[in-house]
Design a protein around this motif. Structure first.
Motif, PDB file in Angstrom:
ATOM      1  N   SER A   1      -4.189   1.110   0.686  1.00 31.20           N
ATOM      2  CA  SER A   1      -4.076   1.564  -0.695  1.00 31.20           C
ATOM      3  C   SER A   1      -4.442   3.044  -0.747  1.00 31.20           C
ATOM      4  N   ASP A   2      -4.206   3.685  -1.890  1.00 32.93           N
ATOM      5  CA  ASP A   2      -4.503   5.114  -2.034  1.00 32.93           C
ATOM      6  C   ASP A   2      -5.942   5.438  -1.665  1.00 32.93           C
TER       7      ASP A   2
ATOM      8  N   THR B   1      -2.964  -3.620   3.282  1.00 33.93           N
ATOM      9  CA  THR B   1      -1.867  -4.558   3.044  1.00 33.93           C
ATOM     10  C   THR B   1      -0.950  -4.558   4.258  1.00 33.93           C
TER      11      THR B   1
ATOM     12  N   GLY C   1       0.793  -1.217   0.000  1.00 31.10           N
ATOM     13  CA  GLY C   1       0.000   0.000   0.000  1.00 31.10           C
ATOM     14  C   GLY C   1       0.827   1.268   0.000  1.00 31.10           C
ATOM     15  N   THR C   2       0.140   2.398   0.123  1.00 30.45           N
ATOM     16  CA  THR C   2       0.810   3.695   0.036  1.00 30.45           C
ATOM     17  C   THR C   2       0.567   4.595   1.246  1.00 30.45           C
TER      18      THR C   2
ATOM     19  N   THR D   1      -8.249  -1.041   0.470  1.00 34.29           N
ATOM     20  CA  THR D   1      -7.493  -2.278   0.647  1.00 34.29           C
ATOM     21  C   THR D   1      -6.443  -2.057   1.730  1.00 34.29           C
TER      22      THR D   1
ATOM     23  N   SER E   1      -2.826  -8.929   1.403  1.00 37.32           N
ATOM     24  CA  SER E   1      -3.709  -7.870   0.925  1.00 37.32           C
ATOM     25  C   SER E   1      -5.156  -8.301   1.093  1.00 37.32           C
TER      26      SER E   1
END
Length: 693
Positions: A609-610, A616, A567-568, A614, A689
């Motif tokens: 995630s962005d 991770t 992820g971010t 999600t 994830s």
């Protein structure tokens, strides 16, 4: 006796760590708190670095098969002299031209060379072919090869250019050129090999009356991608690296960028005083920017602040970013690139703090130079992001530069040997990011009392894998000290561009460094507000390659796995098993606190995630035994359907070698339930994830 005693202590320590890790039966309890997030992870963290050192660029990514294609060296039956310089730096030519016929028929014309300082002149005979050849080329059956030769000569000349792949009479293809005049003309070459050979050769030989000159010659596989190796582009494109840094590295401090634009055949071959090798200047600014477009990454150009000047740096900014109406923009268009490149990232110099750097100077002088470069470059394009060449106390101590400057092994903060601290204090308005480098050693440690590198001795695998993350942690701690001492930095934080980093350990294409690099990533993620760009040394280290093939190696697979699946938006991870205290005293290149989550011996990192749909989480087991953990996730409920990507070979020394069955792979598994208990294989890296319900 003292050395033996030290080694015995290290051996006992290693055994103790091994027993602790192996004997751990209590699961590590891990909690992911999704309500606590930090700054987004930049895609530029996964970036790569390219430098004209050795064969990294000219053979590693560029498709040219010939060496010295513009004839820097004299053509004789004797091989070129061994280049000067330290053995670890210099690069002797792998292939060279030798005469066809007696040496006396090939001379080097220095009066009016086609490019550079000399051009071969071949005297002809009506019956006996005269010319020169280069062997050691790798060709494959059925594959086509294209190129060109630049010739001038008398009307009575006939020149044959042949690709030869065997000893039989039919093991060659020939292009015949008969039309000559006093002006140079380019003739196309095209061949198709009829068998495999790793010792094919290119022959250029003529018969007739008079003489002929060869200005330049080139040969590439016909499937090259705008001059780059097709198989290398295919491998590197999988990484989605975010950013590429070029052209240096130490190389840039003696590099004249104008020598490497325009007609490639007219670019002069020069002697590179940094890496003690001939530089053909075939891969310059336009080629690098073409590579970035092919790989869909942002370019990051470092300007020459060694032997270079601010005016030249500004002209390079104008060449890449200027409108077609500007002088440099007009030149760029004339070279076939009318549209501006809009390069955003610009580094001012490379490691200017090192006394080995071309054009090195004292810190107080370099501060003036940095500011001059920054202001001059920004006059051309105010939107660019400027990256300063820093070195925190860990680097100044480890490279023995602090002691050279002020006699201290580890410099005091903001002393005249603290390069990064002074740049941030005195050049802050002209800095958008701070360049920092590190190269972790697997077996050496800086002794803070003597200032010398000493052998660490035997280590448990966990500590061997920790080394790169340790250097990430060290720089974070140094930065916190700068925040205390530099008021302007608190008002204008400057993130770190870790634009050279690697681990000097493991073997070529070995898996052993993979957990180490994963741990380094995790430590960057934990400080995602500070670490916003990376450039790994080198992009070619992502691959196992031969002269004709290339595949991602274990390191490349790791970068790909994290870039695609992690992820971010970092999420806080806690646990009930703190990392041990550092083995060595804090200072210089050693942190006060060990890197890693409180999940020892595991290291766990998590991120959304962005779109936050999600979650991770990555689980690293750097030990040589299986570990168990329980997992608790606070916050939103996760879907029972998820994915697991894992690298867990049977041996920590497993490799990927081009042409052989890979011993390492990324395994993908579909999951049908959210795990609360995990068994983590030894020396493994896993990414889980799950969609958020």
């Amino acid at each position: 006796m003292q050395l033996k005693a030290k080694n015995l202590v290290w051996l006992l320590t290693a055994l103790l760590f091994s027993v602790i890790c192996s004997a751990q039966t209590r699961p590590v309890n891990v909690t992911i708190d999704v309500s606590k997030t930090s700054a987004p992870i930049s895609k530029y963290i996964y970036g790569q670095f390219l430098e004209h050192g050795g064969n990294i660029v000219n053979e590693g990514v560029w498709a040219e098969m010939l060496e010295d294609r513009k004839f820097y060296n004299r053509i004789t039956s004797k091989p070129p002299a061994e280049p000067p310089g330290p053995a670890w730096m210099r690069r002797a030519p792998r292939r060279h031209w030798i005469p066809i016929g007696a040496d006396e028929f090939v001379t080097m014309d220095t009066n009016e060379p086609y490019t550079g300082e000399q051009t071969p002149l071949i005297k002809l005979d009506k019956k006996e072919p005269h010319g020169f050849q280069q062997s050691g080329l790798a060709v494959r059956k059925g594959k086509s090869y294209t190129g060109r030769v630049v010739l001038a000569g008398t009307p009575g000349a006939t020149v044959k250019v042949s690709l030869v792949w065997g000893d039989a009479e039919g093991d060659r293809q020939t292009v015949v050129i008969r039309k000559f005049g006093p002006s140079y003309a380019k003739s196309p070459l095209h061949f198709q090999a009829q068998s495999d050979s790793d010792n094919a050769r290119l022959e250029i030989a003529g018969t007739g009356t008079g003489a002929f000159h060869v200005g330049a010659v080139s040969l590439m596989p016909a499937d090259n991608v705008q001059g780059f190796r097709a198989e290398v582009i295919a491998a590197l494109k999988q990484l989605h690296s975010g950013v590429y840094r070029f052209p240096g590295g130490n190389f840039v401090s003696a590099h004249e960028w104008r020598n490497a634009v325009g007609d490639p055949d007219k670019r002069p071959p020069i002697w590179d005083p940094v890496w003690h090798a001939v530089q053909p200047n075939d891969v310059g600014t336009d080629e690098f920017l073409t590579l970035c477009r092919l790989l869909d990454v942002e370019p990051y150009i470092t300007v020459n602040a060694g032997f270079g000047d601010a005016w030249s740096a500004a002209e390079l900014v104008e060449y890449t970013n200027g409108a077609i109406t500007t002088p440099m923009g007009k030149w760029r268009a004339a070279n076939g690139h009318p549209k501006s490149y809009e390069v955003k990232f610009w580094g001012i110099g490379n490691e200017p703090w090192g006394d080995y750097q071309m054009g090195a100077m004292a810190l107080d002088q370099y501060e003036l130079k940095h500011n001059l470069f920054a202001k001059t470059m920004r006059k051309v394009d105010p939107s660019i992001k400027l990256i300063a060449g820093g070195a925190m106390p860990d680097v100044m101590a480890g490279a023995d530069q602090s002691r050279r400057i002020n006699g201290q092994i580890v410099p005091d903060y903001l002393s005249k040997a603290d390069w990064s601290g002074n740049l941030l204090a005195h050049c802050l308005e002209n800095i958008d990011m701070l360049s920092e480098h590190y190269y972790s050693s697997s077996d050496m440690h800086l002794d803070l009392k003597t200032g010398k590198k000493v052998n660490i001795g035997p280590q448990p695998l966990v500590e061997w894998e920790r080394a790169p993350a340790t250097q990430v942690r060290v720089k974070y701690e140094h930065y916190q000290e700068y925040l205390k001492r530099i008021p302007g930095l608190r008002a204008k934080p400057v993130p770190i561009a870790l634009d050279e980093w690697a681990y000097m350990g493991g073997g070529p294409n070995s898996f052993k460094v993979v957990p180490a690099y994963a741990w380094a990533f995790h430590e960057m993620f934990r400080h995602s507000d500070l670490y916003q760009l990376g450039a790994f040394t080198f992009a070619t280290a992502m691959m196992s390659e031969s002269r004709t093939d290339a595949v991602l190696n274990p390191t490349g697979l790791l970068f790909k796995m994290y870039r695609e699946h992690f992820g971010t938006v970092p999420v806080e991870v806690s646990g009930d098993s703190p990392q041990p205290k550092p083995i060595f005293p804090a200072g210089g290149d050693q942190p006060a606190v060990n890197p890693g989550s409180d999940t020892y011996p595991l290291d766990v990192s998590a991120a959304f995630s962005d779109d936050r749909k999600t979650l991770t989480f990555a689980v690293l087991n750097p030990s040589d035994s299986e570990q168990n953990m329980t997992l608790s996730i606070s916050g939103p409920k996760l879907s029972n359907s998820g994915h697991l990507w894992r690298m867990a070979p049977s041996s920590v020394d497993a490799t990927i070698t081009v042409g052989k069955k890979p011993e390492v792979e990324v395994e993908e598994h579909r999951l049908t339930s959210t795990p609360d208990k995990l068994s983590v294989p030894p020396f493994s890296v896993s990414i889980y994830s799950f969609p958020v319900q």
